[in-house]
Design a protein around this motif. Sequence first.
Motif, PDB file in Angstrom:
ATOM      1  N   GLU A   1      43.095 -29.145 -16.436  1.00 57.76           N
ATOM      2  CA  GLU A   1      42.990 -27.702 -16.218  1.00 57.76           C
ATOM      3  C   GLU A   1      44.218 -27.034 -16.801  1.00 57.76           C
ATOM      4  O   GLU A   1      45.346 -27.451 -16.532  1.00 57.76           O
ATOM      5  CB  GLU A   1      42.866 -27.395 -14.727  1.00 57.76           C
ATOM      6  CG  GLU A   1      42.598 -25.927 -14.433  1.00 57.76           C
ATOM      7  CD  GLU A   1      42.325 -25.672 -12.962  1.00 57.76           C
ATOM      8  OE1 GLU A   1      42.139 -24.497 -12.604  1.00 57.76           O
ATOM      9  OE2 GLU A   1      42.299 -26.646 -12.179  1.00 57.76           O
ATOM     10  N   ASP A   2      43.990 -26.018 -17.637  1.00 56.22           N
ATOM     11  CA  ASP A   2      45.081 -25.296 -18.299  1.00 56.22           C
ATOM     12  C   ASP A   2      45.993 -26.269 -19.050  1.00 56.22           C
ATOM     13  O   ASP A   2      47.225 -26.143 -19.012  1.00 56.22           O
ATOM     14  CB  ASP A   2      45.886 -24.481 -17.278  1.00 56.22           C
ATOM     15  CG  ASP A   2      45.067 -23.367 -16.647  1.00 56.22           C
ATOM     16  OD1 ASP A   2      44.169 -22.834 -17.339  1.00 56.22           O
ATOM     17  OD2 ASP A   2      45.303 -23.051 -15.480  1.00 56.22           O
ATOM     18  N   ASN A   3      45.383 -27.237 -19.719  1.00 59.45           N
ATOM     19  CA  ASN A   3      46.096 -28.241 -20.517  1.00 59.45           C
ATOM     20  C   ASN A   3      47.109 -29.027 -19.676  1.00 59.45           C
ATOM     21  O   ASN A   3      48.148 -29.462 -20.168  1.00 59.45           O
ATOM     22  CB  ASN A   3      46.796 -27.606 -21.714  1.00 59.45           C
ATOM     23  CG  ASN A   3      47.011 -28.611 -22.849  1.00 59.45           C
ATOM     24  OD1 ASN A   3      46.195 -29.507 -23.067  1.00 59.45           O
ATOM     25  ND2 ASN A   3      48.103 -28.488 -23.569  1.00 59.45           N
ATOM     26  N   SER A   4      46.789 -29.208 -18.412  1.00 59.60           N
ATOM     27  CA  SER A   4      47.583 -30.040 -17.516  1.00 59.60           C
ATOM     28  C   SER A   4      46.666 -31.065 -16.876  1.00 59.60           C
ATOM     29  O   SER A   4      45.474 -30.810 -16.690  1.00 59.60           O
ATOM     30  CB  SER A   4      48.264 -29.207 -16.426  1.00 59.60           C
ATOM     31  OG  SER A   4      49.164 -28.280 -16.990  1.00 59.60           O
ATOM     32  N   MET A   5      47.203 -32.210 -16.540  1.00 63.66           N
ATOM     33  CA  MET A   5      46.349 -33.274 -16.028  1.00 63.66           C
ATOM     34  C   MET A   5      46.986 -33.958 -14.833  1.00 63.66           C
ATOM     35  O   MET A   5      48.194 -33.982 -14.647  1.00 63.66           O
ATOM     36  CB  MET A   5      46.050 -34.303 -17.127  1.00 63.66           C
ATOM     37  CG  MET A   5      47.228 -35.148 -17.588  1.00 63.66           C
ATOM     38  SD  MET A   5      47.393 -36.704 -16.683  1.00 63.66           S
ATOM     39  CE  MET A   5      48.714 -37.519 -17.603  1.00 63.66           C
ATOM     40  N   ASN A   6      46.083 -34.532 -14.028  1.00 64.47           N
ATOM     41  CA  ASN A   6      46.464 -35.403 -12.925  1.00 64.47           C
ATOM     42  C   ASN A   6      45.704 -36.702 -13.141  1.00 64.47           C
ATOM     43  O   ASN A   6      44.485 -36.747 -12.994  1.00 64.47           O
ATOM     44  CB  ASN A   6      46.083 -34.761 -11.585  1.00 64.47           C
ATOM     45  CG  ASN A   6      46.351 -35.665 -10.400  1.00 64.47           C
ATOM     46  OD1 ASN A   6      46.925 -36.745 -10.541  1.00 64.47           O
ATOM     47  ND2 ASN A   6      45.910 -35.255  -9.232  1.00 64.47           N
ATOM     48  N   LEU A   7      46.419 -37.759 -13.521  1.00 69.84           N
ATOM     49  CA  LEU A   7      45.780 -39.044 -13.795  1.00 69.84           C
ATOM     50  C   LEU A   7      45.365 -39.650 -12.457  1.00 69.84           C
ATOM     51  O   LEU A   7      46.188 -40.182 -11.713  1.00 69.84           O
ATOM     52  CB  LEU A   7      46.750 -39.960 -14.543  1.00 69.84           C
ATOM     53  CG  LEU A   7      46.143 -41.120 -15.341  1.00 69.84           C
ATOM     54  CD1 LEU A   7      45.226 -40.618 -16.438  1.00 69.84           C
ATOM     55  CD2 LEU A   7      47.249 -41.982 -15.937  1.00 69.84           C
ATOM     56  N   THR A   8      44.065 -39.575 -12.151  1.00 71.90           N
ATOM     57  CA  THR A   8      43.552 -39.800 -10.801  1.00 71.90           C
ATOM     58  C   THR A   8      44.016 -41.115 -10.196  1.00 71.90           C
ATOM     59  O   THR A   8      44.471 -41.164  -9.054  1.00 71.90           O
ATOM     60  CB  THR A   8      42.010 -39.746 -10.819  1.00 71.90           C
ATOM     61  OG1 THR A   8      41.600 -38.483 -11.339  1.00 71.90           O
ATOM     62  CG2 THR A   8      41.454 -39.923  -9.421  1.00 71.90           C
ATOM     63  N   ASN A   9      43.900 -42.213 -10.913  1.00 72.58           N
ATOM     64  CA  ASN A   9      44.212 -43.527 -10.353  1.00 72.58           C
ATOM     65  C   ASN A   9      45.600 -44.039 -10.758  1.00 72.58           C
ATOM     66  O   ASN A   9      45.868 -45.238 -10.705  1.00 72.58           O
ATOM     67  CB  ASN A   9      43.127 -44.532 -10.760  1.00 72.58           C
ATOM     68  CG  ASN A   9      41.813 -44.267 -10.048  1.00 72.58           C
ATOM     69  OD1 ASN A   9      41.737 -44.305  -8.830  1.00 72.58           O
ATOM     70  ND2 ASN A   9      40.785 -43.943 -10.809  1.00 72.58           N
ATOM     71  N   ARG A  10      46.480 -43.109 -11.121  1.00 69.02           N
ATOM     72  CA  ARG A  10      47.839 -43.488 -11.500  1.00 69.02           C
ATOM     73  C   ARG A  10      48.868 -42.589 -10.815  1.00 69.02           C
ATOM     74  O   ARG A  10      49.980 -43.003 -10.515  1.00 69.02           O
ATOM     75  CB  ARG A  10      47.979 -43.427 -13.034  1.00 69.02           C
ATOM     76  CG  ARG A  10      49.356 -43.607 -13.627  1.00 69.02           C
ATOM     77  CD  ARG A  10      50.022 -44.910 -13.250  1.00 69.02           C
ATOM     78  NE  ARG A  10      49.220 -46.103 -13.437  1.00 69.02           N
ATOM     79  CZ  ARG A  10      49.682 -47.328 -13.248  1.00 69.02           C
ATOM     80  NH1 ARG A  10      50.943 -47.513 -12.878  1.00 69.02           N
ATOM     81  NH2 ARG A  10      48.907 -48.366 -13.410  1.00 69.02           N
ATOM     82  N   GLY A  11      48.505 -41.329 -10.570  1.00 66.04           N
ATOM     83  CA  GLY A  11      49.434 -40.410  -9.929  1.00 66.04           C
ATOM     84  C   GLY A  11      50.335 -39.676 -10.892  1.00 66.04           C
ATOM     85  O   GLY A  11      51.217 -38.922 -10.460  1.00 66.04           O
ATOM     86  N   TRP A  12      50.155 -39.869 -12.202  1.00 63.18           N
ATOM     87  CA  TRP A  12      50.957 -39.139 -13.180  1.00 63.18           C
ATOM     88  C   TRP A  12      50.427 -37.710 -13.303  1.00 63.18           C
ATOM     89  O   TRP A  12      49.237 -37.485 -13.486  1.00 63.18           O
ATOM     90  CB  TRP A  12      50.898 -39.826 -14.541  1.00 63.18           C
ATOM     91  CG  TRP A  12      51.620 -41.142 -14.606  1.00 63.18           C
ATOM     92  CD1 TRP A  12      52.473 -41.653 -13.678  1.00 63.18           C
ATOM     93  CD2 TRP A  12      51.543 -42.109 -15.645  1.00 63.18           C
ATOM     94  NE1 TRP A  12      52.933 -42.880 -14.080  1.00 63.18           N
ATOM     95  CE2 TRP A  12      52.394 -43.189 -15.288  1.00 63.18           C
ATOM     96  CE3 TRP A  12      50.851 -42.177 -16.854  1.00 63.18           C
ATOM     97  CZ2 TRP A  12      52.551 -44.316 -16.090  1.00 63.18           C
ATOM     98  CZ3 TRP A  12      51.002 -43.290 -17.653  1.00 63.18           C
ATOM     99  CH2 TRP A  12      51.850 -44.346 -17.283  1.00 63.18           C
ATOM    100  N   ARG A  13      51.318 -36.754 -13.241  1.00 64.84           N
ATOM    101  CA  ARG A  13      50.972 -35.348 -13.422  1.00 64.84           C
ATOM    102  C   ARG A  13      51.858 -34.775 -14.519  1.00 64.84           C
ATOM    103  O   ARG A  13      53.074 -34.895 -14.454  1.00 64.84           O
ATOM    104  CB  ARG A  13      51.179 -34.565 -12.118  1.00 64.84           C
ATOM    105  CG  ARG A  13      50.241 -34.969 -11.003  1.00 64.84           C
ATOM    106  CD  ARG A  13      50.585 -34.268  -9.698  1.00 64.84           C
ATOM    107  NE  ARG A  13      49.598 -34.546  -8.660  1.00 64.84           N
ATOM    108  CZ  ARG A  13      49.594 -35.637  -7.898  1.00 64.84           C
ATOM    109  NH1 ARG A  13      50.537 -36.568  -8.076  1.00 64.84           N
ATOM    110  NH2 ARG A  13      48.667 -35.812  -6.975  1.00 64.84           N
ATOM    111  N   VAL A  14      51.230 -34.175 -15.503  1.00 63.74           N
ATOM    112  CA  VAL A  14      52.017 -33.682 -16.634  1.00 63.74           C
ATOM    113  C   VAL A  14      51.202 -32.633 -17.380  1.00 63.74           C
ATOM    114  O   VAL A  14      49.971 -32.618 -17.321  1.00 63.74           O
ATOM    115  CB  VAL A  14      52.403 -34.847 -17.581  1.00 63.74           C
ATOM    116  CG1 VAL A  14      51.188 -35.372 -18.325  1.00 63.74           C
ATOM    117  CG2 VAL A  14      53.500 -34.437 -18.541  1.00 63.74           C
TER     118      VAL A  14
END
Length: 325
Positions: free
Chosen positions: A70-83
């Motif tokens: 969303e808005d060129n941002s991600m939450n890697l569901t099964n890793r916890g990386w947010r960037v």
Amino acid sequence: MAKPVVLVGDIGGTNTRFELLRLADPPQVLLVQNYQNDDYPDLGAIGREFLGQSPVSPDLACLAVAGPVEDNSMNLTNRGWRVSGSELATQMGIPHVHLINDLEAVGYGIRFLHPQDWVVLQEGTVVPQAPIGVVAAGTGLGECFLTWDGQKYRVWPSEGGHTDFAPRNDRELGLWKYLQSQFGRVSAERVVSGPGLWNIYSYLAQVFPEQARPEILAAKNPALITENLHDPLCSQTVDIFVANYGSEAGNLALKLLARGGIYLTGGIAPRLVERFQQGGFMRAFLDKGRMGPLLVSIPIFLVTATRVGLLGAIEAARQYIKDSG
């Protein structure tokens, strides 16, 4: 005029694959590398290491990530990386980084596949311009769909793998109760995924403790289950997994009326092709009561090609360049 250089990536919960390409026709691959995510603190660290091996700097990156964007941002569901894409652009020294959902990339990528890239589980009849569904079990359960806009197919991301798991018999009801005691709500992904394989085995180990293997229980590694199909409990685990994969694929086919076909992608199905061909998948797919006869006409393709997400990311990169042109 020199063709642009792009970095494409397929970032799952477990693995990251990067490719650096020059966007000629066909694309010229300059550098390829696979990474284990456990070995790195974040995605930017992987990107910096990868680009440190290349004498050429990319003009653009398009990265397919296993989670909502969303808005060129991600939450890697099964890793916890947010960037965000802008943060990655700064970390990796790239002018522009675009993020897309990994299943959205797969949706773009399947258009570039050929018959040798899949195994047909049900011939059916492909209806031109009809909706297409994609179901992908790996570290998680991803789903997307394609619709015709009058000129081309458009790809729509989805979080359908997080819808409810619906048991269909007493054995699956026992599995649901076991998972409900651990997680509260039970999604389809708790069963149809790599961790889902482990969940099924763990449940069966309680039902049939004399058949459980201590080394598999201790390792908690789904790969050990798929690699030991001669073992009765592993075999039963895979049968339950395959059947529920079929049930979920049938759910998506009904919701979309996916007469353009259902494509099975992800890392698990290609390792279990023979099991998918033995009938359990199709029985569950068609087990939809009065709607079962409708599903007989839906084509089902088990995709064995490994780069389908990257092919989609390449196509998305081309589109970004064209739009900014």
